[in-house]
Each structure stands twice: as structure tokens, then as C-alpha cells.
Design a protein around this motif. Structure first.
Motif, short mmCIF file in Angstrom:
data_model
loop_
_atom_site.label_atom_id
_atom_site.label_comp_id
_atom_site.label_asym_id
_atom_site.label_seq_id
_atom_site.Cartn_x
_atom_site.Cartn_y
_atom_site.Cartn_z
N ALA A 1 0.81 -1.22 0.00
CA ALA A 1 0.00 0.00 0.00
C ALA A 1 0.85 1.27 0.00
N ALA A 2 2.14 1.15 0.26
CA ALA A 2 3.01 2.33 0.41
C ALA A 2 3.30 2.99 -0.93
N ASN A 3 3.38 4.32 -0.91
CA ASN A 3 3.84 5.09 -2.06
C ASN A 3 5.35 5.30 -2.01
N THR A 4 5.91 5.35 -0.78
CA THR A 4 7.34 5.60 -0.61
C THR A 4 7.96 4.54 0.28
N GLY A 5 9.13 4.06 -0.13
CA GLY A 5 9.95 3.18 0.70
C GLY A 5 11.27 3.87 0.96
N VAL A 6 11.75 3.83 2.20
CA VAL A 6 13.02 4.45 2.57
C VAL A 6 13.96 3.37 3.07
N SER A 7 15.16 3.31 2.47
CA SER A 7 16.19 2.34 2.86
C SER A 7 17.50 3.06 3.11
N GLN A 8 18.27 2.54 4.06
CA GLN A 8 19.62 3.04 4.25
C GLN A 8 20.58 2.09 3.58
N ALA A 9 21.41 2.63 2.71
CA ALA A 9 22.37 1.82 1.96
C ALA A 9 23.43 1.26 2.89
N GLY A 10 23.87 0.03 2.58
CA GLY A 10 25.01 -0.54 3.29
C GLY A 10 26.29 0.16 2.87
N LEU A 11 26.45 0.31 1.56
CA LEU A 11 27.55 1.08 1.00
C LEU A 11 27.15 1.53 -0.39
N ALA A 12 27.99 2.37 -0.98
CA ALA A 12 27.74 2.88 -2.33
C ALA A 12 29.03 2.77 -3.13
N VAL A 13 28.86 2.59 -4.45
CA VAL A 13 30.00 2.49 -5.36
C VAL A 13 29.97 3.70 -6.27
N ALA A 14 30.89 4.63 -6.05
CA ALA A 14 30.90 5.90 -6.78
C ALA A 14 30.98 5.71 -8.28
N GLU A 15 31.81 4.78 -8.72
CA GLU A 15 32.04 4.58 -10.15
C GLU A 15 30.76 4.29 -10.94
N TYR A 16 29.82 3.60 -10.32
CA TYR A 16 28.61 3.17 -11.03
C TYR A 16 27.32 3.81 -10.52
N GLY A 17 27.36 4.52 -9.40
CA GLY A 17 26.13 5.05 -8.82
C GLY A 17 25.29 3.92 -8.24
N THR A 18 25.97 2.89 -7.77
CA THR A 18 25.32 1.70 -7.22
C THR A 18 25.30 1.78 -5.70
N VAL A 19 24.24 1.26 -5.09
CA VAL A 19 24.17 1.12 -3.64
C VAL A 19 23.91 -0.34 -3.30
N THR A 20 24.31 -0.73 -2.10
CA THR A 20 23.94 -2.06 -1.63
C THR A 20 22.87 -1.89 -0.57
N LEU A 21 21.93 -2.81 -0.61
CA LEU A 21 20.85 -2.83 0.38
C LEU A 21 20.96 -4.16 1.12
N ARG A 22 21.18 -4.08 2.42
CA ARG A 22 21.35 -5.29 3.21
C ARG A 22 20.01 -6.01 3.35
N THR A 23 20.04 -7.31 3.15
CA THR A 23 18.83 -8.10 3.40
C THR A 23 18.77 -8.40 4.89
N THR A 24 17.57 -8.48 5.41
CA THR A 24 17.38 -8.71 6.84
C THR A 24 16.34 -9.79 7.05
N SER A 25 16.25 -10.25 8.28
CA SER A 25 15.22 -11.24 8.60
C SER A 25 13.82 -10.64 8.49
N GLU A 26 13.72 -9.32 8.53
CA GLU A 26 12.43 -8.65 8.36
C GLU A 26 12.10 -8.41 6.89
N ALA A 27 12.96 -8.87 6.00
CA ALA A 27 12.77 -8.72 4.56
C ALA A 27 12.70 -7.24 4.15
N ASP A 28 13.61 -6.43 4.73
CA ASP A 28 13.65 -5.00 4.42
C ASP A 28 13.86 -4.71 2.93
N GLU A 29 14.44 -5.66 2.19
CA GLU A 29 14.67 -5.40 0.77
C GLU A 29 13.38 -5.13 0.00
#
Length: 168
Positions: A67-95
């Protein structure tokens, strides 16, 4: 963190993110509020970062995520060269917070930005050795041109917004 690395990350996001906002820990919740479209689901934020007065459901149910319009995640890390972020998976299925809402807001702390994949893999290796099971590498919103013109948000969010939290 090198200023050049942060600039490189911002530059790599030019064609991937709808907004890239530089913020400080002191102004974070105000800057974040400008990017939110309720209802909002989010992951727990690290350190002193806070959602402030925003009504964000942390540890949402599958129904709340859908039902959400917005999801907010905190990146584990970011890769400057590609504009990539990592999103940690959790037991709560935050991904899933990053995949189902049409708008995804990603919080990246400056000291979590690595210059390239070599540095990212070294850091990920350390995290995996410490018990992290998986991380998602995300580079912009999903897009396809299989059926003609480019369509964004087919298998994930339509829009990506990045907040870079400056070191204090």
C-alpha cells in the motif's frame, strides 16, 4: 571520504536518480520529509539519523508495503564509479521496502561511499565474514524497452531519490 569520490557518486547518479540531495545529520529529517509521499514504509536508520515527525512504518507487514507510495532504505555502501548502492537483506525482509513502493528514497552516508568495485568487494567480504548473508546491488530504477519505448518501474520503483548524509 574523498570529496572527489562523493562527486563521482553524484555524477554517476545523473541518469539514475530523480533527486540527489546533500544533507547533514542536523537537517536530515527536514530534507527527507521533502522527498516523502505517504503512506511510507522504511527500514530502521543507523546512528543519529531519525525520521523526525514523518509517519514512517518501520518493520511493515506485506500489506503495508504493497500500500506504500514511498519506501526508505539506508544503503550498506555505495560504489561511486557506477552510482550503485547495496541494500542489506534482513530477517524482516527490508529489501521489499526498496522494490514495491513506486518511490524509493535511499539514504547514503558519505563514509559508506567507496570509489569502485574493488573497494566495495573488500568491504562486502568483511561484512560477509562477519555474518551478513546477502546484499542487493541496486543501480537506478528498473527499466525495460522490450516492447518499444523505455518504461521505468516495471520491476521496482519508478523513481529513485538519494540523500547523501555528510560527515560531521
Amino acid at each position: 571520504m574523498s570529496t572527489d569520490t562523493v562527486r563521482s557518486f553524484e555524477s554517476a547518479l545523473d541518469d539514475k536518480a530523480d533527486d540527489v540531495v546533500r544533507t547533514s545529520p542536523d537537517t536530515f529529517s527536514t530534507d527527507l520529509a521533502g522527498l516523502l509521499d505517504p503512506p511510507i514504509v522504511g527500514t530502521a536508520l543507523r546512528g543519529s539519523l531519525s525520521y523526525g515527525d514523518a509517519s514512517v512504518t518501520v518493520s511493515p507487514t506485506p500489506t503495508e508495503i504493497l500500500a506504500a507510495n514511498t519506501g526508505v532504505s539506508q544503503a550498506g555502501l555505495a560504489v561511486a564509479e557506477y552510482g550503485t548502492v547495496t541494500l542489506r537483506t534482513t530477517s524482516e525482509a527490508d529489501e521489499f521496502i526498496s522494490l514495491y513502493p513506486s518511490r524509493h528514497v535511499i539514504v547514503v552516508e558519505e563514509d559508506d561511499i567507496t570509489p569502485g568495485m574493488t573497494e566495495a568487494f573488500a568491504q562486502l567480504g568483511t561484512e560477509f565474514e562477519a555474518g551478513t548473508r546477502t546484499q542487493i546491488l541496486a543501480t537506478g530504477p528498473s527499466a525495460t524497452a522490450d516492447m518499444g519505448s523505455l518504461v521505468r518501474g516495471v520491476h521496482g520503483p519508478e523513481s529513485i531519490h538519494v540523500l547523501i548524509v555528510e560527515e560531521q
